[in-house]
Design an enzyme around this catalytic site. Structure first.
Site, PDB file in Angstrom:
ATOM      1  N   HIS A  65       0.858  -1.184   0.000  1.00 50.31           N
ATOM      2  CA  HIS A  65       0.000   0.000   0.000  1.00 50.31           C
ATOM      3  C   HIS A  65       0.895   1.235   0.000  1.00 50.31           C
ATOM      4  CE1 HIS A  65      -3.720  -2.140   1.999  1.00 50.31           C
ATOM      5  NE2 HIS A  65      -3.418  -2.621   0.797  1.00 50.31           N
ATOM      6  N   HIS A 211     -45.112   8.369  44.965  1.00 50.50           N
ATOM      7  CA  HIS A 211     -46.296   8.534  44.109  1.00 50.50           C
ATOM      8  C   HIS A 211     -46.291   7.512  42.978  1.00 50.50           C
ATOM      9  CE1 HIS A 211     -49.302  10.290  41.449  1.00 50.50           C
ATOM     10  NE2 HIS A 211     -48.391  10.266  40.473  1.00 50.50           N
ATOM     11  N   CYS A 310      -9.375   5.851  33.827  1.00 45.84           N
ATOM     12  CA  CYS A 310      -8.320   5.901  34.843  1.00 45.84           C
ATOM     13  C   CYS A 310      -8.103   4.533  35.485  1.00 45.84           C
ATOM     14  CB  CYS A 310      -8.630   6.953  35.903  1.00 45.84           C
ATOM     15  SG  CYS A 310     -10.252   6.784  36.667  1.00 45.84           S
ATOM     16  N   HIS A 734     -12.371   7.921  41.098  1.00 47.04           N
ATOM     17  CA  HIS A 734     -11.133   8.131  40.339  1.00 47.04           C
ATOM     18  C   HIS A 734     -10.037   7.188  40.827  1.00 47.04           C
ATOM     19  CE1 HIS A 734      -8.382  10.230  37.768  1.00 47.04           C
ATOM     20  NE2 HIS A 734      -7.624  10.646  38.760  1.00 47.04           N
TER      21      HIS A 734
END
Length: 778
Positions: A65, A211, A310, A734
């Site tokens: 290529h 409710h 992380c 974290h």
């Protein structure tokens, strides 16, 4: 200028399904920000660095290529005369690439060594399509921080009651209490109810939820979050998920709420989530307020956070600090693997990360990354290809959500163990392996049974003892610090279990004790600091005191079976129970409210020793259709046939497991393919079951495997690194890594907080938030 390759090669723009690697090289971290830039292949869109490493030419020769688009960019000097806009979505609100960079584009043929006319009719549409296509990392991130919200059947099939205009002025309050904020409007009947108490100090008594439960209504919208543009927090209580209502304006107008008249007055759920996540950070300053000193050099290279990655960065930093990983994958003098698609090859991507972290090539100041800071940090390496490759096909690690760092470690070990290690390239997980020996002794006849399990990590439960807060002194409730020695003592203590003796028939029970049969070179310890509050596992911050100097584990070594001890007879296979759950663990799980069948199923799936591990497994498998079915491991007639089912063996074979391993796994799990996969991952070194013919043909292959680890004494270990976590859940918050490094000939602790790499001074954070420990044998 033209060339024969351009005329003879057919070029097609990238489709939406194709990855375009135009940010960094697929074989190293050289990027478009380097002086030579990156050459993007115009045929398969691979990215190859164009600098001294010449990975562009390696790809061009391997794939034939030769045509490439070279991309180079330089940062613009931007002068700000106003503060940046406040983040208001769960997305990275950043400037566009055009705002920040100047980009130079050049098309060329590597074989002819000439530049081509980028404006030509054949190349112009290719260049445009490549630059407009999503980059690989962007495509995989799928709007990294942005939640993908959808509608649901309860919204689509919702029937609203008789229309009326609800009160929506300063006198509006919850229908069941006096709260005037955090109000949720039921879209079905117009009821106003306060929401749940939320992070960030937002009050609530859950009357909206009450409710919904009483009336059977599912969909509600937060009044204070409605904007004139038609966005708002919509929640379906029946799904217990945040949703999107495509006809929100129409549904609100039914209750007299006109979008054009609304003004957003409260933070949305997304904004509060952002605010909370941003609070979970580790101290980056000294006691006097000065920023910690950045450090640079080989082994001191940061990793950029790809949204919520992380957890990956903390574990990768700890692992590649270990000699076995560094020696296995950092091979600067060796040729790279010859593969068709480097981005899809695990060996290549692990080598790429090792080079990135240890060459020192990328550990340098980038003045433009944190302009708001007086201290210049690194740009950080973006391990997007490794993350995609490791997470591919995995229900959790393929997402952009925060994940458990320890589970990621286990998953990565499985992938590496199953990968090829040819020639002198050794499996880098081998030094982590060791053997635990369990000793059972009947309390009546005193006969014993020893069993050995090989593993590459150790779970320790951290004792939780609350220290009440003192309101007068202004101190909050906390937990009493414990020592690592206390945790190991609890792990190895002798305990009583309820079992029936196969030798004397006594039901008085057994004593059980687990000790090390061998020690590893690197001991990984997972500190489980979990408490269950309202049936929900919550992570708590308990300081675990670990010596900074080396310490001995000699007293935790098993002495093995003694000459004076008589072994319990082996039970005939037809009479041996397929699985005997640990009754202590069952009792703990039942005390949490789990039914017996679920307890047994969870213990079988997690090794039959740890109630906490079983509890976490249960939370992840609540939706299994057979979760409440009695555990059936194939002890009944016909179980053997299920175990040797050719279709199931073929299914496991397609996943890369050999027939002997597949047969053994199916036998151990009663023919259940899903659990067979889990069993195979947790027993990577098991040779499996061989038929008589296969056993004869395999010759020495079936010979007993040498046990991992070493029983040599003294067994002295020293803490080398820690993956720390701050947050109330292992799936939020974290992660960072603290690693012991030698800087200026002096051992120092270094904090790896994503791309920031700094000297660490506050070891209290290490103790309080430590989650995964890495001890090196010395």
């Amino acid at each position: 200028m033209s060339c024969t390759h351009l005329e003879s090669i057919g070029l097609n723009p990238p489709t939406p399904a194709q990855s375009v690697y135009r940010e960094d090289c697929t074989q190293c971290f050289d990027s478009i920000d380097d002086p030579s830039g990156v050459d993007v292949c115009l045929q398969c869109f691979n990215g190859g660095c164009a600098g001294d490493r010449m990975h562009n030419k390696l790809h061009g020769v391997l794939r034939s290529h030769p045509l490439v688009l070279n991309i180079r960019r330089t940062r613009k000097v931007v002068v700000r005369d106003e503060p940046p806009a406040k983040m208001s979505r769960l997305a990275i609100a950043a400037e566009t690439e055009e705002d920040r960079y100047d980009t130079a584009l050049t098309t060329k043929c590597l074989d002819c060594n000439i530049e081509l006319d980028s404006a030509g009719p054949k190349l112009a549409p290719m260049v445009e399509s490549i630059m407009k296509a999503n980059t690989f990392s962007r495509k995989e991130e799928v709007k990294a921080w942005e939640q993908e919200l959808t509608s649901c059947e309860h919204i689509l099939m919702m029937h609203q009651g008789e229309p009326r205009r609800i009160e929506q002025n300063s006198l509006s309050h919850c229908s069941a209490c006096d709260l005037k904020e955090n109000l949720w409007l039921c879209l079905e009947c117009g009821n106003l109810g306060c929401g749940r108490k939320q992070m960030g100090g937002v009050d609530g008594n859950s009357h909206g939820l009450a409710h919904s439960t009483e009336a059977g209504h599912g969909v509600a919208v937060k009044l204070g979050s409605i904007t004139p543009e038609g966005t708002a927090d919509v929640y379906c209580y029946k799904c217990d998920e945040e949703r999107i209502d495509d006809n929100l304006g129409l549904h609100l107008n039914h209750w007299g709420v006109v979008l054009a008249e609304r003004q957003k007055t409260e933070k949305s759920l997304t904004e509060m989530q952002i605010e909370q996540n941003l609070k979970w950070d580790f101290s980056m300053t000294t006691e006097d307020g000065k920023e910690l000193r950045p450090v640079f050099g080989p082994g001191l290279t940061g990793l950029k956070n790809l949204g919520n990655s992380c957890y990956l960065a903390s574990i990768v930093q700890c692992l590649f600090d270990m000699p076995s990983f560094r020696e296995r994958y950092y091979r600067p003098n060796d040729d790279l693997p010859i593969v068709q698609d480097p981005a899809e090859d695990l060996e290549t991507q692990l080598r790429k990360v090792a080079d990135g972290l240890w060459s020192g090539r990328y550990s340098k100041v980038d003045e433009g990354v944190h302009p708001e800071s007086e201290v210049a940090h690194q740009k950080g390496l973006a391990p997007a290809m490794l993350k995609h490759l490791i997470g591919r096909g995995h229900e959790e690690f393929s997402t952009m959500r925060q994940q458990d760092a320890f589970e990621f470690l286990q998953h990565l070990f499985k992938l590496i163990t199953r990968s090829k290690h040819q020639g002198d390239a050794k499996d880098p997980t081998q030094p982590f392996r060791f053997a635990l020996e369990q000793r059972l002794q009947c309390l009546s006849c005193r006969k014993v049974k020893y069993s050995t399990t090989e593993q590459d990590n150790l779970f320790i439960d951290v004792p939780l003892e609350k220290i009440p807060g003192d309101e007068a002194a202004g101190t909050a409730e906390s937990y009493k610090p414990v020592t690592l020695e206390e945790c190991l003592d609890n792990l190895t203590v002798q305990e009583r279990v309820e079992l029936t003796c196969s030798a004397c028939g006594s039901k008085d029970g057994f004593t059980k004790q687990s000790l090390f049969k061998t020690f590893p070179e690197i001991l990984v310890v997972n500190a489980r600091k979990m408490a269950v509050v309202n049936w929900v596992p919550i992570k708590v911050d308990v300081p675990v005191i670990v010596p900074d100097e080396s310490f001995a584990l000699d007293r935790y070594l098993s002495k093995g079976q003694q000459d004076s001890e008589e072994s319990l007879p082996d039970e005939p296979e037809s009479q041996a129970p397929a699985f005997v759950p640990d009754e202590t663990a069952v009792a703990q799980l039942e005390a949490m409210g789990f039914p017996r069948n679920r307890c047994e199923r969870a213990l079988h799936a997690t090794g039959n020793s740890d109630a906490n591990a079983a509890m976490e497994w249960l939370f992840g498998h609540m939706e299994d259709p057979d979760i409440d079915a009695p555990l059936d491991l194939g002890g009944k007639p016909g179980g053997a046939d299920a175990t040797a089912d050719p279709e199931k063996i073929e299914m496991l074979g397609a996943m890369g497991f050999g027939a002997p391993q597949a047969k053994k796994a199916l036998k151990e799990t009663g023919g259940d393919v899903e659990r067979a996969v889990e069993w195979l991952f947790s027993h990577p070194d098991d040779q499996g079951m061989f038929d008589d013919d296969a056993g004869t043909a395999s010759g020495g292959d079936a010979a007993p495997k040498e046990i991992a680890g070493s029983a040599a004494l003294p067994a002295n270990f020293q803490l080398q690194s820690i993956a720390c976590h701050k947050g109330t859940s292992i799936h939020a918050g974290h992660y960072v890594a603290f690693i012991r490094k030698t800087i200026d000939d002096t051992p120092r602790w270094v904090l790896f907080n994503d791309e920031k790499v700094v000297e660490a001074y506050d070891i209290d954070e290490m103790r309080k938030f430590a989650y995964v420990y890495f001890f090196k044998r010395v």
